[in-house]
Design a protein around this motif. Structure first.
Motif, PDB file in Angstrom:
ATOM      1  N   SER A   2      12.866   2.657   2.346  1.00 33.99           N
ATOM      2  CA  SER A   2      11.710   2.494   1.458  1.00 33.99           C
ATOM      3  C   SER A   2      11.720   1.106   0.811  1.00 33.99           C
ATOM      4  CB  SER A   2      11.734   3.558   0.361  1.00 33.99           C
ATOM      5  OG  SER A   2      12.759   3.251  -0.560  1.00 33.99           O
ATOM      6  N   LEU A   3      10.574   0.702   0.337  1.00 32.95           N
ATOM      7  CA  LEU A   3      10.465  -0.612  -0.303  1.00 32.95           C
ATOM      8  C   LEU A   3      11.361  -0.685  -1.541  1.00 32.95           C
ATOM      9  CD1 LEU A   3       8.997  -3.305  -0.045  1.00 32.95           C
ATOM     10  CD2 LEU A   3       7.181  -2.388  -1.477  1.00 32.95           C
ATOM     11  N   LYS A   4      11.426   0.447  -2.249  1.00 35.58           N
ATOM     12  CA  LYS A   4      12.241   0.486  -3.469  1.00 35.58           C
ATOM     13  C   LYS A   4      13.718   0.266  -3.129  1.00 35.58           C
ATOM     14  CE  LYS A   4      12.852   3.299  -7.586  1.00 35.58           C
ATOM     15  NZ  LYS A   4      12.608   4.568  -8.235  1.00 35.58           N
ATOM     16  N   ALA A   5      14.173   0.941  -2.084  1.00 33.23           N
ATOM     17  CA  ALA A   5      15.571   0.809  -1.659  1.00 33.23           C
ATOM     18  C   ALA A   5      15.845  -0.618  -1.183  1.00 33.23           C
ATOM     19  CB  ALA A   5      15.874   1.812  -0.557  1.00 33.23           C
ATOM     20  N   ARG A   6      14.830  -1.204  -0.547  1.00 35.16           N
ATOM     21  CA  ARG A   6      14.984  -2.560  -0.024  1.00 35.16           C
ATOM     22  C   ARG A   6      15.141  -3.566  -1.181  1.00 35.16           C
ATOM     23  NH1 ARG A   6      10.924  -4.077   4.798  1.00 35.16           N
ATOM     24  NH2 ARG A   6      11.683  -2.114   5.604  1.00 35.16           N
ATOM     25  N   VAL A   7      14.337  -3.376  -2.240  1.00 36.55           N
ATOM     26  CA  VAL A   7      14.431  -4.288  -3.403  1.00 36.55           C
ATOM     27  C   VAL A   7      15.783  -4.087  -4.093  1.00 36.55           C
ATOM     28  CG1 VAL A   7      13.435  -4.917  -5.640  1.00 36.55           C
ATOM     29  CG2 VAL A   7      11.928  -4.381  -3.732  1.00 36.55           C
ATOM     30  N   ALA A   8      16.213  -2.823  -4.225  1.00 33.58           N
ATOM     31  CA  ALA A   8      17.503  -2.539  -4.862  1.00 33.58           C
ATOM     32  C   ALA A   8      18.640  -3.193  -4.084  1.00 33.58           C
ATOM     33  CB  ALA A   8      17.715  -1.035  -4.954  1.00 33.58           C
ATOM     34  N   GLN A   9      18.506  -3.169  -2.750  1.00 32.96           N
ATOM     35  CA  GLN A   9      19.515  -3.800  -1.891  1.00 32.96           C
ATOM     36  C   GLN A   9      19.519  -5.327  -2.086  1.00 32.96           C
ATOM     37  OE1 GLN A   9      18.953  -3.603   2.457  1.00 32.96           O
ATOM     38  NE2 GLN A   9      20.772  -2.306   2.500  1.00 32.96           N
ATOM     39  N   ASN A  99      12.211  -4.155 -14.914  1.00 30.62           N
ATOM     40  CA  ASN A  99      11.174  -3.988 -13.891  1.00 30.62           C
ATOM     41  C   ASN A  99      11.546  -2.881 -12.913  1.00 30.62           C
ATOM     42  OD1 ASN A  99      13.200  -5.104 -12.390  1.00 30.62           O
ATOM     43  ND2 ASN A  99      12.238  -7.097 -12.157  1.00 30.62           N
ATOM     44  N   GLY A 100      12.510  -2.063 -13.302  1.00 29.64           N
ATOM     45  CA  GLY A 100      12.947  -0.974 -12.440  1.00 29.64           C
ATOM     46  C   GLY A 100      14.155  -1.324 -11.598  1.00 29.64           C
ATOM     47  N   PHE A 101      14.528  -2.600 -11.579  1.00 36.29           N
ATOM     48  CA  PHE A 101      15.655  -3.036 -10.755  1.00 36.29           C
ATOM     49  C   PHE A 101      16.674  -3.851 -11.555  1.00 36.29           C
ATOM     50  CE2 PHE A 101      11.946  -2.551  -8.082  1.00 36.29           C
ATOM     51  CZ  PHE A 101      12.406  -1.626  -7.155  1.00 36.29           C
TER      52      PHE A 101
END
Lengths: 111, 133
Positions: A2-9, A99-101
Protein backbone atom coordinates in the motif's frame (compact mmCIF):
# COMPACT_ATOMS: atom_id res chain seq x y z
CA UNK A 1 2.34 -2.80 -1.02
CA UNK A 2 0.00 0.00 0.00
CA UNK A 3 1.02 3.62 -0.44
CA UNK A 4 0.98 4.07 3.33
CA UNK A 5 3.37 1.16 3.85
CA UNK A 6 5.57 2.50 1.07
CA UNK A 7 5.85 5.94 2.73
CA UNK A 8 6.54 4.31 6.12
CA UNK A 9 9.30 2.28 4.48
CA UNK A 10 10.75 5.45 2.97
CA UNK A 11 10.80 7.08 6.41
CA UNK A 12 12.71 4.06 7.78
CA UNK A 13 15.14 4.33 4.88
CA UNK A 14 15.67 8.05 5.44
CA UNK A 15 16.34 7.59 9.16
CA UNK A 16 18.85 4.84 8.37
CA UNK A 17 20.52 6.98 5.71
CA UNK A 18 21.30 9.89 8.04
CA UNK A 19 23.64 7.67 10.07
CA UNK A 20 24.96 9.30 13.22
CA UNK A 21 22.86 12.43 12.72
CA UNK A 22 20.05 10.32 14.07
CA UNK A 23 19.78 10.47 17.84
CA UNK A 24 17.94 8.43 20.40
CA UNK A 25 15.84 10.22 22.97
CA UNK A 26 13.79 9.24 25.94
CA UNK A 27 10.28 10.59 25.96
CA UNK A 28 8.70 10.79 29.39
CA UNK A 29 4.98 10.84 28.76
CA UNK A 30 2.65 12.07 31.48
CA UNK A 31 -0.96 11.35 30.60
CA UNK A 32 -2.95 13.77 32.72
CA UNK A 33 -6.62 12.90 32.95
CA UNK A 34 -7.96 14.98 35.80
CA UNK A 35 -7.23 17.49 38.53
CA UNK A 36 -7.85 16.69 42.17
CA UNK A 37 -9.09 19.81 43.97
CA UNK A 38 -8.55 18.16 47.37
CA UNK A 39 -4.82 17.59 46.87
CA UNK A 40 -4.50 20.38 44.25
CA UNK A 41 -2.52 18.19 41.89
CA UNK A 42 -3.06 16.73 38.45
CA UNK A 43 -3.71 13.00 38.29
CA UNK A 44 -2.30 10.78 35.62
CA UNK A 45 0.19 8.11 34.72
CA UNK A 46 3.80 8.42 33.62
CA UNK A 47 5.49 6.16 31.11
CA UNK A 48 8.73 6.34 29.16
CA UNK A 49 9.34 5.60 25.53
CA UNK A 50 12.52 5.49 23.46
CA UNK A 51 12.32 7.36 20.17
CA UNK A 52 14.57 8.10 17.23
CA UNK A 53 14.91 11.72 16.21
CA UNK A 54 16.91 14.18 14.20
CA UNK A 55 17.64 17.64 15.58
CA UNK A 56 16.93 20.01 12.67
CA UNK A 57 17.77 23.39 14.13
CA UNK A 58 18.35 25.25 17.32
CA UNK A 59 17.72 28.95 17.92
CA UNK A 60 18.08 31.31 20.81
CA UNK A 61 17.55 35.01 21.44
CA UNK A 62 20.15 36.83 23.49
CA UNK A 63 19.41 36.43 27.18
CA UNK A 64 16.66 33.91 26.63
CA UNK A 65 16.38 30.14 26.54
CA UNK A 66 16.45 28.26 23.28
CA UNK A 67 14.04 26.39 21.09
CA UNK A 68 14.92 23.34 19.08
CA UNK A 69 13.11 21.82 16.16
CA UNK A 70 13.27 18.03 16.00
CA UNK A 71 11.98 15.46 13.54
CA UNK A 72 10.81 12.32 15.32
CA UNK A 73 10.40 9.01 13.53
CA UNK A 74 6.80 7.82 13.74
CA UNK A 75 3.77 9.41 15.33
CA UNK A 76 3.97 10.34 18.97
CA UNK A 77 1.28 12.15 20.90
CA UNK A 78 3.06 14.95 22.73
CA UNK A 79 1.71 17.17 25.47
CA UNK A 80 2.97 20.05 27.53
CA UNK A 81 3.37 17.64 30.46
CA UNK A 82 5.87 15.51 28.54
CA UNK A 83 9.64 15.90 28.53
CA UNK A 84 12.16 14.66 26.03
CA UNK A 85 15.73 13.88 27.03
CA UNK A 86 18.31 13.88 24.24
CA UNK A 87 22.04 13.67 24.90
CA UNK A 88 21.53 14.33 28.60
CA UNK A 89 19.52 17.49 27.97
CA UNK A 90 15.87 17.53 29.08
CA UNK A 91 13.56 19.57 26.88
CA UNK A 92 9.99 20.69 27.38
CA UNK A 93 7.65 20.20 24.45
CA UNK A 94 5.87 23.36 23.37
CA UNK A 95 4.37 22.49 20.00
CA UNK A 96 4.18 19.59 17.60
CA UNK A 97 2.60 18.41 14.38
CA UNK A 98 2.58 15.09 12.58
CA UNK A 99 1.68 13.86 9.10
CA UNK A 100 1.05 10.25 10.03
CA UNK A 101 4.64 9.18 9.45
CA UNK A 102 6.94 11.62 11.23
CA UNK A 103 6.36 14.11 14.04
CA UNK A 104 7.90 17.56 14.03
CA UNK A 105 8.31 18.85 17.57
CA UNK A 106 9.31 22.24 18.92
CA UNK A 107 11.33 21.72 22.06
CA UNK A 108 12.14 24.43 24.59
CA UNK A 109 14.74 24.67 27.26
CA UNK A 110 15.46 27.40 29.76
CA UNK A 111 18.92 28.88 29.58
CA UNK B 1 0.69 32.43 52.78
CA UNK B 2 -2.35 34.63 52.09
CA UNK B 3 -2.47 33.84 48.39
CA UNK B 4 -2.06 30.12 48.89
CA UNK B 5 -4.66 30.14 51.66
CA UNK B 6 -7.18 31.89 49.41
CA UNK B 7 -6.63 29.29 46.71
CA UNK B 8 -6.88 26.45 49.24
CA UNK B 9 -10.13 27.81 50.68
CA UNK B 10 -11.76 28.18 47.25
CA UNK B 11 -10.43 25.06 45.51
CA UNK B 12 -11.37 22.86 48.48
CA UNK B 13 -15.04 23.62 47.80
CA UNK B 14 -14.79 21.98 44.37
CA UNK B 15 -13.65 18.75 46.05
CA UNK B 16 -16.71 18.57 48.32
CA UNK B 17 -19.52 16.07 47.73
CA UNK B 18 -21.87 19.05 47.36
CA UNK B 19 -20.13 20.12 44.16
CA UNK B 20 -19.09 16.63 42.98
CA UNK B 21 -22.74 15.55 43.08
CA UNK B 22 -23.43 17.96 40.19
CA UNK B 23 -21.11 15.91 37.95
CA UNK B 24 -19.84 19.03 36.18
CA UNK B 25 -16.24 18.55 35.03
CA UNK B 26 -14.22 21.35 36.65
CA UNK B 27 -10.58 22.19 36.11
CA UNK B 28 -8.30 24.98 37.29
CA UNK B 29 -6.86 27.45 34.81
CA UNK B 30 -3.48 26.32 33.52
CA UNK B 31 -4.71 22.74 33.31
CA UNK B 32 -3.84 21.18 29.97
CA UNK B 33 -4.68 17.52 30.49
CA UNK B 34 -7.59 15.70 28.91
CA UNK B 35 -11.15 16.55 29.92
CA UNK B 36 -13.78 14.00 30.87
CA UNK B 37 -16.52 15.94 29.08
CA UNK B 38 -15.40 18.18 26.25
CA UNK B 39 -18.94 19.50 25.64
CA UNK B 40 -19.48 20.86 29.12
CA UNK B 41 -16.91 21.90 31.69
CA UNK B 42 -15.82 24.75 33.94
CA UNK B 43 -12.46 26.45 34.40
CA UNK B 44 -11.76 27.93 37.81
CA UNK B 45 -9.58 31.04 38.30
CA UNK B 46 -8.81 32.62 41.63
CA UNK B 47 -7.49 36.13 41.08
CA UNK B 48 -6.34 38.16 44.09
CA UNK B 49 -6.15 41.80 43.00
CA UNK B 50 -5.72 44.24 45.89
CA UNK B 51 -4.74 44.19 49.51
CA UNK B 52 -4.96 46.56 52.45
CA UNK B 53 -4.55 46.74 56.19
CA UNK B 54 -7.87 46.58 57.98
CA UNK B 55 -6.74 47.12 61.59
CA UNK B 56 -4.11 49.16 63.39
CA UNK B 57 -2.17 46.07 64.33
CA UNK B 58 -1.42 45.54 60.65
CA UNK B 59 -3.90 42.83 59.80
CA UNK B 60 -3.97 42.35 56.07
CA UNK B 61 -7.02 41.84 53.94
CA UNK B 62 -6.85 40.71 50.32
CA UNK B 63 -9.61 41.31 47.82
CA UNK B 64 -10.09 39.65 44.48
CA UNK B 65 -12.35 37.68 42.21
CA UNK B 66 -13.18 34.07 41.71
CA UNK B 67 -14.03 33.50 38.05
CA UNK B 68 -15.53 30.28 36.76
CA UNK B 69 -15.63 30.10 33.00
CA UNK B 70 -18.54 27.89 31.99
CA UNK B 71 -18.45 26.05 28.68
CA UNK B 72 -21.57 24.32 27.35
CA UNK B 73 -22.48 22.85 23.98
CA UNK B 74 -23.24 25.51 21.37
CA UNK B 75 -26.62 25.73 19.72
CA UNK B 76 -28.75 24.60 22.64
CA UNK B 77 -29.77 27.88 24.24
CA UNK B 78 -28.47 29.32 27.48
CA UNK B 79 -30.49 27.37 30.04
CA UNK B 80 -27.66 25.00 30.93
CA UNK B 81 -25.35 27.98 31.55
CA UNK B 82 -27.88 29.42 34.00
CA UNK B 83 -28.36 26.07 35.76
CA UNK B 84 -24.62 25.69 36.28
CA UNK B 85 -24.40 29.30 37.53
CA UNK B 86 -27.13 28.60 40.08
CA UNK B 87 -25.23 25.56 41.27
CA UNK B 88 -22.12 27.72 41.65
CA UNK B 89 -24.20 30.25 43.61
CA UNK B 90 -25.30 27.50 45.98
CA UNK B 91 -21.66 26.60 46.54
CA UNK B 92 -20.06 30.04 46.74
CA UNK B 93 -22.40 33.00 47.09
CA UNK B 94 -22.26 34.78 50.47
CA UNK B 95 -20.32 31.88 51.95
CA UNK B 96 -17.30 32.07 54.24
CA UNK B 97 -14.62 29.44 53.92
CA UNK B 98 -11.81 29.74 56.44
CA UNK B 99 -11.15 33.47 56.53
CA UNK B 100 -12.21 33.98 52.91
CA UNK B 101 -15.57 35.71 52.56
CA UNK B 102 -17.38 35.53 49.24
CA UNK B 103 -19.82 38.19 48.07
CA UNK B 104 -22.59 38.21 45.49
CA UNK B 105 -22.11 36.87 42.02
CA UNK B 106 -22.75 38.07 38.50
CA UNK B 107 -22.61 36.42 35.12
CA UNK B 108 -21.05 37.66 31.90
CA UNK B 109 -22.38 35.81 28.88
CA UNK B 110 -19.69 35.68 26.20
CA UNK B 111 -21.29 33.65 23.41
CA UNK B 112 -19.51 31.24 21.12
CA UNK B 113 -15.98 30.41 22.16
CA UNK B 114 -13.69 31.85 19.45
CA UNK B 115 -11.18 28.98 19.71
CA UNK B 116 -13.87 26.29 19.56
CA UNK B 117 -17.20 27.44 18.15
CA UNK B 118 -18.80 24.13 19.16
CA UNK B 119 -18.82 25.60 22.67
CA UNK B 120 -20.76 28.50 24.18
CA UNK B 121 -19.23 30.26 27.16
CA UNK B 122 -20.07 32.51 30.06
CA UNK B 123 -18.05 33.73 33.04
CA UNK B 124 -19.44 33.43 36.53
CA UNK B 125 -17.71 36.04 38.70
CA UNK B 126 -17.84 36.40 42.46
CA UNK B 127 -15.74 38.81 44.56
CA UNK B 128 -13.98 37.71 47.74
CA UNK B 129 -12.21 39.28 50.69
CA UNK B 130 -9.66 37.25 52.59
CA UNK B 131 -8.69 38.35 56.11
CA UNK B 132 -5.22 37.69 57.49
CA UNK B 133 -2.41 35.69 56.04
Amino acid sequence: MSLKARVAQAVDKAFNAIGDLKQTGTLKVKNVGSYDFASQTTKGSVSTQTIELFIESKKSKSGEGFTTSALIKGVVDLEVYDTLTVGGVAYNITDYSDNGFVTEAILSKEK
Amino acid sequence: MAFENILNNIEAQFATPEWSANKIATYPVNYQGSKSNTNEYCLLSVMPSASDYYAYDAKKSTKGLVAVKIFVKAGEGSKRTMIISDKLDALLQNKTYGTTELGTSYLTVEGLDPSNTALYSASYIIPFTHYGE
